[in-house]
Design a protein around this motif. Structure first.
Motif, PDB file in Angstrom:
ATOM      1  N   THR A  21     -53.890  18.335 -22.137  1.00 60.25           N
ATOM      2  CA  THR A  21     -53.551  19.416 -21.213  1.00 60.25           C
ATOM      3  C   THR A  21     -52.503  20.303 -21.869  1.00 60.25           C
ATOM      4  O   THR A  21     -51.761  19.887 -22.750  1.00 60.25           O
ATOM      5  N   SER A  22     -52.473  21.549 -21.425  1.00 58.42           N
ATOM      6  CA  SER A  22     -51.441  22.493 -21.849  1.00 58.42           C
ATOM      7  C   SER A  22     -50.868  23.147 -20.593  1.00 58.42           C
ATOM      8  O   SER A  22     -51.616  23.820 -19.870  1.00 58.42           O
ATOM      9  N   PRO A  23     -49.572  22.923 -20.293  1.00 56.45           N
ATOM     10  CA  PRO A  23     -48.636  22.055 -20.999  1.00 56.45           C
ATOM     11  C   PRO A  23     -49.067  20.588 -20.960  1.00 56.45           C
ATOM     12  O   PRO A  23     -49.835  20.185 -20.083  1.00 56.45           O
ATOM     13  N   SER A  24     -48.541  19.808 -21.902  1.00 53.70           N
ATOM     14  CA  SER A  24     -48.883  18.403 -21.998  1.00 53.70           C
ATOM     15  C   SER A  24     -48.362  17.630 -20.788  1.00 53.70           C
ATOM     16  O   SER A  24     -47.500  18.106 -20.058  1.00 53.70           O
ATOM     17  N   GLY A  25     -48.929  16.430 -20.589  1.00 59.60           N
ATOM     18  CA  GLY A  25     -48.380  15.543 -19.576  1.00 59.60           C
ATOM     19  C   GLY A  25     -48.946  15.699 -18.187  1.00 59.60           C
ATOM     20  O   GLY A  25     -48.459  15.072 -17.235  1.00 59.60           O
ATOM     21  N   ARG A  26     -50.011  16.499 -18.045  1.00 64.96           N
ATOM     22  CA  ARG A  26     -50.605  16.670 -16.716  1.00 64.96           C
ATOM     23  C   ARG A  26     -51.547  15.512 -16.399  1.00 64.96           C
ATOM     24  O   ARG A  26     -52.011  14.804 -17.286  1.00 64.96           O
ATOM     25  N   ALA A  27     -51.854  15.385 -15.109  1.00 68.50           N
ATOM     26  CA  ALA A  27     -52.712  14.291 -14.644  1.00 68.50           C
ATOM     27  C   ALA A  27     -54.182  14.670 -14.775  1.00 68.50           C
ATOM     28  O   ALA A  27     -54.603  15.732 -14.320  1.00 68.50           O
ATOM     29  N   ILE A  28     -54.957  13.780 -15.418  1.00 71.86           N
ATOM     30  CA  ILE A  28     -56.394  14.003 -15.603  1.00 71.86           C
ATOM     31  C   ILE A  28     -57.142  12.743 -15.187  1.00 71.86           C
ATOM     32  O   ILE A  28     -56.537  11.677 -15.015  1.00 71.86           O
ATOM     33  N   THR A  29     -58.449  12.878 -15.022  1.00 74.57           N
ATOM     34  CA  THR A  29     -59.301  11.699 -14.833  1.00 74.57           C
ATOM     35  C   THR A  29     -60.435  11.774 -15.851  1.00 74.57           C
ATOM     36  O   THR A  29     -60.968  12.853 -16.134  1.00 74.57           O
ATOM     37  N   VAL A  30     -60.748  10.626 -16.421  1.00 68.92           N
ATOM     38  CA  VAL A  30     -61.881  10.506 -17.340  1.00 68.92           C
ATOM     39  C   VAL A  30     -62.750   9.366 -16.823  1.00 68.92           C
ATOM     40  O   VAL A  30     -62.279   8.228 -16.683  1.00 68.92           O
ATOM     41  N   ASP A  31     -63.988   9.732 -16.490  1.00 65.31           N
ATOM     42  CA  ASP A  31     -64.913   8.746 -15.915  1.00 65.31           C
ATOM     43  C   ASP A  31     -64.264   8.044 -14.726  1.00 65.31           C
ATOM     44  O   ASP A  31     -64.294   6.807 -14.603  1.00 65.31           O
ATOM     45  N   ALA A  32     -63.608   8.855 -13.865  1.00 65.39           N
ATOM     46  CA  ALA A  32     -63.038   8.418 -12.591  1.00 65.39           C
ATOM     47  C   ALA A  32     -61.796   7.549 -12.731  1.00 65.39           C
ATOM     48  O   ALA A  32     -61.323   6.964 -11.757  1.00 65.39           O
ATOM     49  N   VAL A  33     -61.231   7.439 -13.931  1.00 67.75           N
ATOM     50  CA  VAL A  33     -59.985   6.696 -14.132  1.00 67.75           C
ATOM     51  C   VAL A  33     -58.851   7.696 -14.384  1.00 67.75           C
ATOM     52  O   VAL A  33     -59.022   8.657 -15.135  1.00 67.75           O
ATOM     53  N   THR A  35     -67.459  12.210 -17.592  1.00 74.71           N
ATOM     54  CA  THR A  35     -66.942  13.199 -16.648  1.00 74.71           C
ATOM     55  C   THR A  35     -65.437  13.350 -16.860  1.00 74.71           C
ATOM     56  O   THR A  35     -64.690  12.359 -16.799  1.00 74.71           O
ATOM     57  N   ILE A  36     -65.013  14.563 -17.148  1.00 70.39           N
ATOM     58  CA  ILE A  36     -63.579  14.840 -17.303  1.00 70.39           C
ATOM     59  C   ILE A  36     -63.158  15.789 -16.191  1.00 70.39           C
ATOM     60  O   ILE A  36     -63.924  16.659 -15.766  1.00 70.39           O
ATOM     61  N   ALA A  37     -61.947  15.586 -15.693  1.00 66.52           N
ATOM     62  CA  ALA A  37     -61.479  16.379 -14.552  1.00 66.52           C
ATOM     63  C   ALA A  37     -59.955  16.454 -14.570  1.00 66.52           C
ATOM     64  O   ALA A  37     -59.274  15.627 -15.183  1.00 66.52           O
ATOM     65  N   VAL A  38     -59.441  17.463 -13.883  1.00 64.77           N
ATOM     66  CA  VAL A  38     -57.997  17.503 -13.624  1.00 64.77           C
ATOM     67  C   VAL A  38     -57.770  16.756 -12.321  1.00 64.77           C
ATOM     68  O   VAL A  38     -58.561  16.864 -11.378  1.00 64.77           O
ATOM     69  N   ASN A  39     -56.728  15.961 -12.276  1.00 58.71           N
ATOM     70  CA  ASN A  39     -56.431  15.179 -11.076  1.00 58.71           C
ATOM     71  C   ASN A  39     -55.591  16.038 -10.131  1.00 58.71           C
ATOM     72  O   ASN A  39     -54.390  15.835  -9.965  1.00 58.71           O
ATOM     73  N   GLY A  40     -56.250  17.025  -9.528  1.00 55.00           N
ATOM     74  CA  GLY A  40     -55.574  18.000  -8.676  1.00 55.00           C
ATOM     75  C   GLY A  40     -55.420  19.311  -9.403  1.00 55.00           C
ATOM     76  O   GLY A  40     -54.858  19.364 -10.499  1.00 55.00           O
ATOM     77  N   THR A  41     -55.933  20.397  -8.835  1.00 50.71           N
ATOM     78  CA  THR A  41     -55.842  21.699  -9.508  1.00 50.71           C
ATOM     79  C   THR A  41     -54.426  22.266  -9.420  1.00 50.71           C
ATOM     80  O   THR A  41     -54.062  23.147 -10.193  1.00 50.71           O
ATOM     81  N   THR A  42     -53.633  21.789  -8.472  1.00 53.08           N
ATOM     82  CA  THR A  42     -52.208  22.136  -8.416  1.00 53.08           C
ATOM     83  C   THR A  42     -51.422  20.837  -8.492  1.00 53.08           C
ATOM     84  O   THR A  42     -51.621  19.935  -7.673  1.00 53.08           O
ATOM     85  N   GLN A  43     -50.553  20.732  -9.477  1.00 53.91           N
ATOM     86  CA  GLN A  43     -49.796  19.499  -9.696  1.00 53.91           C
ATOM     87  C   GLN A  43     -48.308  19.806  -9.721  1.00 53.91           C
ATOM     88  O   GLN A  43     -47.872  20.794 -10.316  1.00 53.91           O
ATOM     89  N   ASN A  44     -47.522  18.961  -9.080  1.00 59.86           N
ATOM     90  CA  ASN A  44     -46.073  19.131  -9.052  1.00 59.86           C
ATOM     91  C   ASN A  44     -45.447  18.549 -10.310  1.00 59.86           C
ATOM     92  O   ASN A  44     -45.831  17.470 -10.773  1.00 59.86           O
ATOM     93  N   GLY A  45     -44.478  19.289 -10.842  1.00 55.01           N
ATOM     94  CA  GLY A  45     -43.687  18.786 -11.962  1.00 55.01           C
ATOM     95  C   GLY A  45     -42.299  18.433 -11.472  1.00 55.01           C
ATOM     96  O   GLY A  45     -42.149  17.824 -10.410  1.00 55.01           O
ATOM     97  N   ALA A  46     -41.287  18.815 -12.227  1.00 54.35           N
ATOM     98  CA  ALA A  46     -39.910  18.629 -11.783  1.00 54.35           C
ATOM     99  C   ALA A  46     -39.672  19.471 -10.528  1.00 54.35           C
ATOM    100  O   ALA A  46     -40.515  20.287 -10.140  1.00 54.35           O
TER     101      ALA A  46
END
Length: 256
Positions: A21-33, A50-61
């Motif tokens: 991910t860019s920026p690095s460190g975001r939540a993703i799922t690969v094959d539902a994991v 199957t690759i996906a983002v784990n939420g299209t909006t993700q909270n950081g700090a």
């Protein structure tokens, strides 16, 4: 006897697939994991995943969030990919957004943006506008990044920001002399007392006698004694919470 060899088709190669991910460190799922990017997996060429983002909006700090924009392969937020014949990387791109928290103003007035939470993309231009209520004036913006007296105030957001407008009432301040008519100086300008000024509560001003000894023709001399607030001949005052008079007292001397 004769030896026979059995030709077996080579198995498909195993490739290294990196999901980033860019920026690095975001939540993703690969094959539902669920994972935190980046990760690298061994895939068999030609296999489907199957690759996906784990939420299209993700909270950081605190005050920071990430909004998914694109995958490097142009796929949807969640989509299927076929492992290619060589190592590959799939990158989910996120836009970084920062929170502007507009607090309720101090004193009477209104603000733009409105009181509450507002999200802006990193680097976006933000303009803060403060509009005083009747009988009030704008004093300053109190910002978590540093105060400013500029209004409207425009900046490019690069971190979470808390903002509060400070308004203050106007006060009538009279600078007088006893006896009346003496020469005074207010904020560097010369006047004949008394003079009344409309100033913001809390603001600072300099009042002074224009000479501690003043002549009036050939017969009368005025010698400064004190100010009613006990200040020096020239001194700074802070406008109080009510209308006020500051009087310079002089002793009158008749010359014979």
């Amino acid at each position: 006897g004769h030896e026979h060899s059995l030709l077996i088709g080579e198995p498909p190669p195993t490739i290294q697939a990196t999901i980033a991910t860019s920026p690095s460190g975001r939540a993703i799922t690969v094959d539902a994991v669920n994972y935190t990017a980046p990760i690298t997996q061994s895939w068999i060429a030609g296999s489907s995943h199957t690759i996906a983002v784990n939420g299209t909006t993700q909270n950081g700090a605190a005050g920071v969030r990430y909004v998914w924009s694109t995958w490097s392969d142009g796929g949807a937020a969640s989509h299927s990919v076929t492992a290619p014949s060589g190592n590959t990387t799939y990158t989910a791109n996120f836009a970084t957004e920062y929170l502007l928290t507009m607090q309720s103003p101090s004193g009477s007035g209104s603000v733009t943006p409105s009181v509450g939470d507002h999200w802006y993309a990193s680097g976006q231009s933000v303009t803060l506008t403060a509009t005083p209520g009747g009988g009030y004036g704008f004093v300053r913006w109190e910002l978590s990044t540093g105060n400013t007296t500029t209004n409207p105030y425009t900046f490019n957001i690069s971190q979470p920001v808390t903002a509060r407008a400070v308004f203050a009432p106007y006060r009538q301040i009279t600078v007088a002399s006893s006896p009346t008519g003496r020469a005074i100086t207010v904020d560097g300008a010369n006047y004949t007392a008394p003079q009344t000024f409309t100033w913001l509560e809390g603001s600072s001003h300099t009042i002074a006698v224009n000479g501690t000894t003043q002549e009036n023709g050939a017969e009368t001399r005025y010698v400064w004694l004190n100010w009613s607030d006990a200040g020096a001949a020239s001194h700074s005052i802070t406008v109080p919470g009510s209308n006020q008079t500051y009087t310079a007292n002089f002793k009158t001397c008749l010359l014979y």
